[in-house]
Write an enzyme that holds these catalytic residues in place. Structure first.
Site, PDB file in Angstrom:
ATOM      1  N   LYS A 237       0.842  -1.201   0.000  1.00 20.34           N
ATOM      2  CA  LYS A 237       0.000   0.000   0.000  1.00 20.34           C
ATOM      3  C   LYS A 237       0.874   1.246   0.000  1.00 20.34           C
ATOM      4  O   LYS A 237       0.665   2.168  -0.794  1.00 20.34           O
ATOM      5  CB  LYS A 237      -0.906  -0.025   1.236  1.00 20.34           C
TER       6      LYS A 237
ATOM      7  N   ARG B 121      -3.036   3.294   8.670  1.00 20.55           N
ATOM      8  CA  ARG B 121      -3.425   2.178   7.803  1.00 20.55           C
ATOM      9  C   ARG B 121      -2.360   1.090   7.746  1.00 20.55           C
ATOM     10  O   ARG B 121      -1.193   1.365   7.516  1.00 20.55           O
ATOM     11  CB  ARG B 121      -3.666   2.674   6.373  1.00 20.55           C
TER      12      ARG B 121
ATOM     13  N   GLY C  74      -8.313  -6.849   3.943  1.00 23.26           N
ATOM     14  CA  GLY C  74      -9.215  -6.976   5.079  1.00 23.26           C
ATOM     15  C   GLY C  74      -8.677  -7.787   6.242  1.00 23.26           C
ATOM     16  O   GLY C  74      -9.393  -8.046   7.206  1.00 23.26           O
TER      17      GLY C  74
ATOM     18  N   MET D 146      -5.863  -7.107   8.155  1.00 27.77           N
ATOM     19  CA  MET D 146      -5.287  -6.315   9.253  1.00 27.77           C
ATOM     20  C   MET D 146      -6.139  -5.070   9.475  1.00 27.77           C
ATOM     21  O   MET D 146      -7.207  -4.936   8.919  1.00 27.77           O
ATOM     22  CB  MET D 146      -3.843  -5.994   8.921  1.00 27.77           C
TER      23      MET D 146
ATOM     24  N   ARG E 119      -3.649  -1.106  -6.405  1.00 26.76           N
ATOM     25  CA  ARG E 119      -2.780  -2.284  -6.475  1.00 26.76           C
ATOM     26  C   ARG E 119      -3.199  -3.070  -7.708  1.00 26.76           C
ATOM     27  O   ARG E 119      -4.305  -2.875  -8.223  1.00 26.76           O
ATOM     28  CB  ARG E 119      -2.922  -3.156  -5.227  1.00 26.76           C
TER      29      ARG E 119
ATOM     30  N   HIS F 242      -5.649 -37.362   4.130  1.00 31.20           N
ATOM     31  CA  HIS F 242      -5.545 -38.383   3.088  1.00 31.20           C
ATOM     32  C   HIS F 242      -6.583 -38.141   1.997  1.00 31.20           C
ATOM     33  O   HIS F 242      -6.263 -38.131   0.811  1.00 31.20           O
ATOM     34  CB  HIS F 242      -5.739 -39.762   3.720  1.00 31.20           C
TER      35      HIS F 242
ATOM     36  N   GLU G 205      14.328 -43.563  -6.073  1.00 28.17           N
ATOM     37  CA  GLU G 205      13.375 -43.221  -5.016  1.00 28.17           C
ATOM     38  C   GLU G 205      13.881 -43.605  -3.641  1.00 28.17           C
ATOM     39  O   GLU G 205      13.195 -43.412  -2.655  1.00 28.17           O
ATOM     40  CB  GLU G 205      12.005 -43.827  -5.308  1.00 28.17           C
TER      41      GLU G 205
ATOM     42  N   SER H  86      14.077 -42.376 -13.467  1.00 28.31           N
ATOM     43  CA  SER H  86      12.846 -41.632 -13.214  1.00 28.31           C
ATOM     44  C   SER H  86      12.750 -41.446 -11.707  1.00 28.31           C
ATOM     45  O   SER H  86      12.807 -42.414 -10.951  1.00 28.31           O
ATOM     46  CB  SER H  86      11.641 -42.409 -13.747  1.00 28.31           C
TER      47      SER H  86
ATOM     48  N   GLY I 206      11.106 -41.169  -8.394  1.00 22.44           N
ATOM     49  CA  GLY I 206       9.853 -41.438  -7.700  1.00 22.44           C
ATOM     50  C   GLY I 206       9.831 -40.522  -6.489  1.00 22.44           C
ATOM     51  O   GLY I 206      10.262 -40.905  -5.409  1.00 22.44           O
TER      52      GLY I 206
ATOM     53  N   CYS J 186       8.335 -39.106 -12.069  1.00 24.48           N
ATOM     54  CA  CYS J 186       6.962 -39.556 -11.936  1.00 24.48           C
ATOM     55  C   CYS J 186       6.605 -39.295 -10.483  1.00 24.48           C
ATOM     56  O   CYS J 186       7.451 -38.936  -9.696  1.00 24.48           O
ATOM     57  CB  CYS J 186       6.803 -41.021 -12.324  1.00 24.48           C
TER      58      CYS J 186
ATOM     59  N   TYR K 207      11.719 -34.811 -18.701  1.00 24.19           N
ATOM     60  CA  TYR K 207      10.255 -34.786 -18.686  1.00 24.19           C
ATOM     61  C   TYR K 207       9.708 -34.894 -17.272  1.00 24.19           C
ATOM     62  O   TYR K 207      10.401 -35.329 -16.361  1.00 24.19           O
ATOM     63  CB  TYR K 207       9.677 -35.899 -19.560  1.00 24.19           C
TER      64      TYR K 207
HETATM   65  P1  ADP Z   1      -7.749  -2.180   3.930  1.00 20.78           P
HETATM   66  O1  ADP Z   1      -6.324  -2.553   3.702  1.00 20.78           O
HETATM   67  O2  ADP Z   1      -8.475  -3.115   4.826  1.00 20.78           O
HETATM   68  O3  ADP Z   1      -8.447  -1.844   2.653  1.00 20.78           O
HETATM   69  P2  ADP Z   1      -7.338   0.633   4.269  1.00 20.78           P
HETATM   70  O4  ADP Z   1      -6.129   1.087   4.985  1.00 20.78           O
HETATM   71  O5  ADP Z   1      -7.252   0.683   2.791  1.00 20.78           O
HETATM   72  O6  ADP Z   1      -7.713  -0.805   4.777  1.00 20.78           O
HETATM   73  O7  ADP Z   1      -8.503   1.571   4.791  1.00 20.78           O
HETATM   74  C1  ADP Z   1      -9.823   1.195   5.048  1.00 20.78           C
HETATM   75  C2  ADP Z   1     -10.774   2.185   4.384  1.00 20.78           C
HETATM   76  O8  ADP Z   1     -10.528   3.514   4.841  1.00 20.78           O
HETATM   77  C3  ADP Z   1     -10.612   2.217   2.885  1.00 20.78           C
HETATM   78  O9  ADP Z   1     -11.889   2.325   2.314  1.00 20.78           O
HETATM   79  C4  ADP Z   1      -9.828   3.482   2.650  1.00 20.78           C
HETATM   80  O10 ADP Z   1     -10.088   4.023   1.388  1.00 20.78           O
HETATM   81  C5  ADP Z   1     -10.314   4.396   3.753  1.00 20.78           C
HETATM   82  N1  ADP Z   1      -9.282   5.351   4.114  1.00 20.78           N
HETATM   83  C6  ADP Z   1      -8.034   5.091   4.520  1.00 20.78           C
HETATM   84  N2  ADP Z   1      -7.317   6.209   4.713  1.00 20.78           N
HETATM   85  C7  ADP Z   1      -8.138   7.247   4.428  1.00 20.78           C
HETATM   86  C8  ADP Z   1      -7.969   8.663   4.406  1.00 20.78           C
HETATM   87  N3  ADP Z   1      -6.804   9.218   4.726  1.00 20.78           N
HETATM   88  N4  ADP Z   1      -9.020   9.411   4.064  1.00 20.78           N
HETATM   89  C9  ADP Z   1     -10.199   8.830   3.731  1.00 20.78           C
HETATM   90  N5  ADP Z   1     -10.427   7.516   3.723  1.00 20.78           N
HETATM   91  C10 ADP Z   1      -9.397   6.703   4.061  1.00 20.78           C
HETATM   92 MG    MG Z   2      -7.784  -0.718   1.249  1.00 24.12          MG
HETATM   93 MG    MG Z   3       7.547 -45.594  -5.245  1.00 25.30          MG
END
Ligand code: ADP
Ligand code: MG
Ligand code: MG
Length: 904
Positions: free
Chosen positions: A24, A93, A102, A104, A337, A453, A765, A784, A786, A852, A872
Site C-alpha cells: 500500500k 493504515r 481486510g 489487518m 494495487r 488423506h 526413489e 525416473s 519417484g 513420476c 520430462y
Molecule cells: P484495507 O487494507 O483493509 O483496505 P485501508 O487502509 O485501505 O484498509 O482503509 C480502510 C478504508 O478507509 C478504505 O476504504 C480506505 O479508502 C479508507 N481510508 C483510509 N485512509 C483514508 C484517508 N486518509 N481518508 C479517507 N479515507 C481513508
Molecule cells: Mg484498502
Molecule cells: Mg515408489
C-alpha cells in the site's frame, strides 16, 4: 553511522519498495510520484514493525521520527494535529508487502477530540458530519486499539437508536451521535478499567501499535498460511491525512477496477456510495451506485476517475484495483494495487493486454498460472435454480459432484460398477478406501483438513472433495449422517462443490466447463461457440507449448486414462503402475499366487495372469502409439493384495467362538496374511526385492509386455515401451535383475523374427540410489525420480500416517512451510534430485531423466525440475495441460529473472 530511518514521506519511495514500505505504501508513493491526487502522508517501515514485534516496545527512535514527519505534514497542509483551530486528521493504515485484503486493521479520523469536533462543526457548517466523524473514531479505536468485541458495541448502538426512536445511525441527530460516542467511551472504560485517553498523540501511537499487532491476528495468520506468505515480514503503517466522503451530498467513497475482476470483461467496473467513509461501501449498509450512476451524480469527479484509471492501467500495465473518495466534488485516490481476479479474468485480461500492445505473450504467460487453469477445468454447478445448502466444509479439491451417499468403500465400488453415481462419505479416509474413492464421483469427510488423506488423494485424482465438514456427524455403521435435525441415509442424493466447500441436498445440475471441452478436443477455439476464456486459454497454452523445454508425460494405468491424457497433450506415459492391474476383481489371482503350494502351481497361476496383463499393455500402447510408455514392474508389498490382518483375525476369532466351520482356503489365507505381515511394509519386501525373490512375477510381466508389443505392431501401430525397476538401492540389484529381464525378452522374441529395443531404467526413489546414481547409471538406460517415496524416505515420513496425524500441526506451527508431498522440498529432497542428476549427466551427458510421482504436476516443483534440465515430468491425465502451461512458464520466468538469478 546514523540508524536507517523508520519513516518515509509518500514523496520518497516508489512501487519497487514494497519490502520496506509494504504494498500500500509503495503504491501510494508511486501515485504521488505520478502526480495523482493522493492525500499526503508518510509510511512507517516494515522494519519498525519487525523490531516492535520482536521487542514488544516501540523502537526508541520511532516516536521522534513520527513527530518530525507529522510536523512536515502540518507545514505542507497548513493544519495542526490536535489543534481545534485548524485540525489535521489522519488515518493509520496497515499495509504489508503482499496484499492481505481486510486481514489487518486501519483506524480513521485519528486526531479527533470533542474540541476538534466542535470546531470542525463550525468550520464546515455541518455539525452532524463532525460528530459522526468523532463517533466513527471512537468506534474504530475501541474495537481495534482497545479490543472491544464488536458485538458489545452493536448492542449499545441498538440501545441508543431505540431510545432516539430511529432505525439507523444516519438518522441520529447531533445529540444522538454525541450520546452514542459517550456510551461507547463508557463501555471502553468499563472493559479496560482505564480512563479513555484524551491526548490525540497518544491515540496516534496506540493506533500504530495496534496495526503492528494486527499482523499477528488469527485471521491474518490463517490467511498467510493459505497464501504461503512468510510470517516474519511484518506490516508497514501508513499515516495519511484524511479526506472526507461523509462531508456533504457531493462527497462519497468508492472502489473501482479498471476491468471486471470476476469475468475479465473490458471496461471499468465499481461501486460508489455517497455520504460515506471508509469501509461503508463494502459493508453493505446501503445500496451502492454503479460507476454509471456515479457519473450522473458527480460528472467532474467521475471524469477525473476515468483519467486516473487509464493512467494507472497504462502505468502498471495490468488490471488495477482502486480506492477513492470524493470530497465536495473533488476526487482523491487512496489506494491502488494490481487487482486480484478470478481464473477466468486472469486469462482474459492477460490476452486483452497483449492485443492492446501493452504486454508481450511471455508476460501474459507469466501472469496466469497452472492452478488457475485447473480451476477453469472443473465442471460447475448451476446455482440459478432452487438450492438447499446443508453444510460447509473445507474445500479440498475443486469440482462439482453429484451422487448417492455411500459410507463404505467396498459398497461404493460395487454400486459404481452397477452404474450408480456415488459420493463416498466417511469420517476420514485411509489407504484402504482407495477403491471406493476411485469409484466415487466425490468424497465428503467430517474430519481432516487440506492435507488429509482424502484431500491429497482426491486432488491427485482430480476428484471433487470436501473435508473437515464438522457440522455433519457420520455414522458409518448405521449408514447415515446427520446434520442439525436432518438425517441423510445411504442412497440419498447430495451435491458437493469442492470449490466453495458447500454441501447441497439433492442433485444440482452442472454445466461442463467450456475450457475442458476445448482441452478434450470437443470445442474448437476458433468456432463461434468458443467463449472468450477458451480463446484466451488456447492462445496462452500454445505459447507455453512453443516455449517449454520439458516434455510432459502422464501417469496412466488403464487404456482409458492413456487415451484421455493423449488428447490432453501427454507426450507418452511416464509411469504405468502394473499393480493397479491386480487390484479389484483380479485380486484373487495374487491371493492364489501367494497360496500356491509349489512352484508348478505358482507357474500355473502366473500363466493365467499373463494374458490379462498383456491386454492392458496392448490398450495403453495403442493409445500412445509412437510415444514412449514406461512400464513399472510390480512395486507394492504382496500383503496389500490380501485382506487386512486385523479384520481377518477378528473374523477368525468370531467364527471360532461361534463354532462355525473355517474352510481350508480361509485358513490358508489367514496363515499367509500372518506370514506376510510386515511391521514396516513401506520398507519391507517390495519393488525390486520382490522381483529378486519371485523372479517369475517380473518375468511374466516382461513376457506380457513383449507379446503386447508384437500384437500392437501387427495392428499397424508403433509401440515404444520402456521398463522401469522400482525401489532400487544398489547398482547390484539392477545388474542382477537386468540380466534376467533381458534374457526373458530375448527368449520371448526368439522365432518371431521381430526385434524391439526396450530400454531398462531405474527409479530413483531411495536416498541411496540418489547418492550413488553415478554407479547405477552403469546399468540403467534412464532414470525416473519417484519423488513420493523419495520424500517419504528422506523425511522418514510415512505419508499415509503423517498426513492424518502430525503434519497438520507442523503446518500450523510453520515447522514445515508446506506439505512436502504436495510440493517438492527443494532444499532436502531436491538436493538428492540434483546430486543424482549431476552424477548421471557426468556419466552420460544426455542421460535421460524424468519425474513420476505427484510432484510432476505441481507448478513449483515443475519449475525446479526445469531448472535442473530434466527431460520430462509425468503427472495424472487431468494435470497434463497444467504441466504443459507451467513448463512454459518456467522458461519465461527464468528468462525474465535474467541469467544471474537462474542459479541459486
Ligand atoms: P484495507 O487494507 O483493509 O483496505 P485501508 O487502509 O485501505 O484498509 O482503509 C480502510 C478504508 O478507509 C478504505 O476504504 C480506505 O479508502 C479508507 N481510508 C483510509 N485512509 C483514508 C484517508 N486518509 N481518508 C479517507 N479515507 C481513508
Ligand atoms: Mg484498502
Ligand atoms: Mg515408489
Amino acid at each position: 553511522m546514523p540508524a536507517t530511518p523508520l519513516v518515509y514521506p509518500f514523496t520518497f519511495g516508489d512501487r519497487s519498495m514494497a519490502d520496506l514500505l509494504g504494498g500500500k505504501g509503495a503504491n501510494l508513493s508511486e501515485m504521488t510520484r505520478m502526480g495523482l491526487p493522493v492525500p499526503p502522508g508518510f509510511t512507517i517501515t516494515t522494519q519498525a514493525c519487525r523490531e516492535f514485534l520482536a521487542s514488544g516496545v516501540i523502537p526508541s527512535s520511532l516516536t521522534g521520527e513520527i513527530e518530525s514527519a507529522l510536523r512536515e505534514l502540518e507545514k505542507m497542509l497548513d493544519k495542526k494535529f490536535g489543534d481545534p483551530k485548524n485540525p489535521l486528521l489522519v488515518s493509520v493504515r496497515s499495509g504489508a508487502k503482499f496484499s492481505m485484503p481486510g486481514m489487518m486493521e486501519t483506524v480513521l479520523n485519528v486526531g479527533m477530540t470533542p474540541e476538534v469536533a466542535e470546531s470542525l462543526a463550525k468550520q464546515t457548517g455541518d455539525a452532524k458530519f463532525a460528530w459522526d466523524s468523532y463517533r466513527r473514531f471512537i468506534d474504530m479505536f475501541g474495537r481495534i486499539v482497545c479490543d472491544i468485541p464488536p458485538a458489545d458495541f452493536k448492542k449499545i448502538e441498538a440501545r441508543i437508536l431505540e431510545s432516539h426512536s430511529v432505525n439507523s445511525i444516519q438518522e441520529l441527530t447531533v445529540d444522538g451521535l454525541k450520546a452514542l460516542s459517550q456510551a461507547l467511551i463508557r463501555e471502553i472504560e468499563a472493559q479496560t478499567g482505564k480512563d479513555f485517553p484524551t491526548d490525540p498523540r497518544q491515540h496516534l501511537i496506540s493506533s500504530v501499535e495496534a496495526v503492528f499487532h494486527s499482523w499477528n491476528s488469527e485471521r491474518a495468520q490463517i490467511y498467510r498460511q493459505r497464501e504461503r506468505i512468510p510470517s516474519d515480514l511484518g506490516t508497514a503503517v501508513n499515516i495519511q491525512s484524511m479526506v472526507f466522503g461523509n462531508l456533504s451530498d457531493d462527497s462519497g467513497t468508492g472502489v473501482a477496477f479498471t476491468r471486471n475482476p470476476a469475468t475479465g470483461e473490458n471496461g471499468s467496473y465499481g461501486d460508489y456510495l455517497d455520504r460515506a467513509q471508509g469501509e461503508d461501501v463494502v459493508a453493505g449498509i446501503r445500496n451502492t451506485m454503479t460507476l454509471v450512476e456515479m457519473n450522473e451524480r458527480e460528472p467532474k469527479a467521475f471524469q477525473e476517475l476515468e483519467r486516473v484509471m487509464s493512467l494507472l492501467e497504462n502505468h502498471y500495465r495490468d488490471l488495477c484495483d482502486i480506492e477513492f473518495t470524493v470530497e465536495r466534488g473533488k476526487l482523491w485516490i487512496l489506494q491502488t494495487r494490481v487487482g486480484k481476479r478470478t481464473a477466468e479474468a486472469a486469462f482474459r485480461v492477460a490476452l486483452q493486454l497483449v492485443d492492446e500492445g501493452k504486454i508481450s505473450m511471455d508476460e501474459a504467460l507469466s501472469r496466469i498460472s497452472g492452478e488457475q487453469l485447473g480451476h477453469l477445468m472443473f465442471p460447475q454447478f448451476d446455482l440459478a435454480g432452487q438450492v438447499t445448502e446443508i453444510a460447509r466444509g473445507i474445500p479440498a479439491s475443486a469440482g462439482a459432484a453429484v451422487g448417492e451417499v455411500v459410507f463404505d468403500s467396498r459398497r461404493a465400488f460395487d454400486l459404481a460398477r452397477a452404474g450408480h453415481k456415488v459420493i463416498l462419505v466417511r469420517r476420514e479416509t485411509s489407504p484402504d478406501d482407495l477403491v471406493g474413492m476411485v469409484a466415487s464421483e466425490g468424497i465428503l469427510t467430517s474430519r481432516g483438513g487440506k492435507t488429509s488423506h482424502a484431500a491429497v488423494v482426491a486432488r491427485g485424482m482430480g476428484k471433487t472433495a470436501i473435508c473437515g465438514t464438522e457440522s455433519i456427524s457420520v455414522d458409518e455403521r448405521a449408514n447415515l449422517f446427520t446434520v442439525g435435525a436432518l438425517t441423510v441415509y445411504e442412497g440419498e442424493v447430495i451435491s458437493i462443490d469442492g470449490t466453495s466447500g458447500i454441501v447441497y441436498l439433492g442433485a444440482l445440475p452442472t454445466i461442463a466447463s467450456p475450457v475442458t471441452a476445448y482441452l478434450e478436443g470437443k470445442l474448437d477455439a476458433n468456432s463461434p461457440q468458443a467463449t472468450p476464456v477458451v480463446k484466451a486459454v488456447d492462445r496462452i497454452l500454445q505459447h507455453a507449448d512453443a516455449s517449454r523445454v520439458l516434455r510432459v508425460r502422464t501417469n496412466a494405468d488403464t487404456p482409458e486414462d492413456a487415451v484421455r491424457a493423449r488428447i490432453l497433450g501427454a507426450e507418452g506415459v511416464g509411469l504405468c503402475r502394473t499393480e493397479h492391474m491386480f487390484l479389484g476383481p483380479r485380486r484373487a489371482y495374487v491371493e492364489s499366487l501367494i497360496l500356491a503350494e509349489n512352484e508348478e502351481a505358482q507357474r500355473g497361476i502366473i500363466a493365467e495372469m499373463e494374458p490379462l496383463q498383456r491386454g492392458d499393455f496392448v490398450g495403453i500402447m495403442m493409445a500412445m502409439s509412437g510415444l514412449p510408455v514406461t512400464i513399472r514392474l510390480l512395486d507394492p508389498p504382496l500383503h496389500e493384495f490380501l485382506p487386512n490382518i486385523a479384520e481377518l483375525s477378528a473374523e477368525m476369532a468370531r467364527a471360532e467362538a461361534l463354532g462355525e466351520e473355517i474352510s481350508p482356503r480361509q485358513q490358508a489365507v489367514f496363515a499367509a496374511v500372518k506370514r506376510l505381515h510386515e511391521s514396516n511394509p513401506m520398507l519391507g519386501l517390495r519393488g525390486v526385492r520382490l522381483g529378486i525373490l519371485i523372479p517369475e512375477l517380473f518375468k511374466m510381466q516382461v513376457r506380457a509386455l513383449v507379446h503386447a508389443c508384437l500384437e500392437v505392431r501387427k495392428l499397424g501401430h508403433n509401440p515404444m515401451p520402456e521398463i522401469m525397476v522400482p525401489l532400487v538401492a544398489t547398482q547390484r540389484e539392477l545388474l542382477y535383475l537386468r540380466k534376467t529381464l533381458e534374457e526373458e525378452i530375448a527368449n520371448t522374441l526368439t522365432g518371431t523374427g521381430q526385434h524391439f529395443d526396450i530400454p531398462i531404467g531405474s527409479m530413483i526413489e531411495t536416498p541411496r540410489a540418489a547418492m550413488t546414481a553415478g554407479k547405477i547409471a552403469d546399468h540403467a538406460d534412464f532414470f525416473s525420480f519417484g519423488t513420493n517415496d523419495l520424500t517419504q524416505m528422506t523425511w522418514a515420513f510415512s505419508r499415509d500416517d503423517v498426513e492424518s496425524s502430525f503434519l497438520p500441526r507442523y503446518l500450523d506451527l510453520e515447522l514445515v512451510p508446506f506439505n512436502p508431498f504436495e510440493s517438492l522440498d527443494q532444499d532436502g529432497v531436491g538436493l538428492l534430485v540434483r546430486i543424482a542428476t549431476e552424477q548421471a549427466r557426468a556419466h552420460t551427458s544426455d542421460f535421460k531423466i524424468g519425474v513420476c510421482g505427484e510432484h510432476g504436476g505441481d507448478p513449483r516443483s515443475i519449475h525446479f525440475f526445469h531448472s535442473l534440465h530434466l527431460d520430462y515430468v509425468s503427472c495424472s491425465p487431468f494435470r497434463v495441460p497444467i504441466a504443459r502451461l507451467e513448463s512454459g512458464r518456467a522458461v519465461v520466468l527464468a528468462n525474465m529473472a535474467g541469467p544471474a538469478s537462474s542459479s541459486t
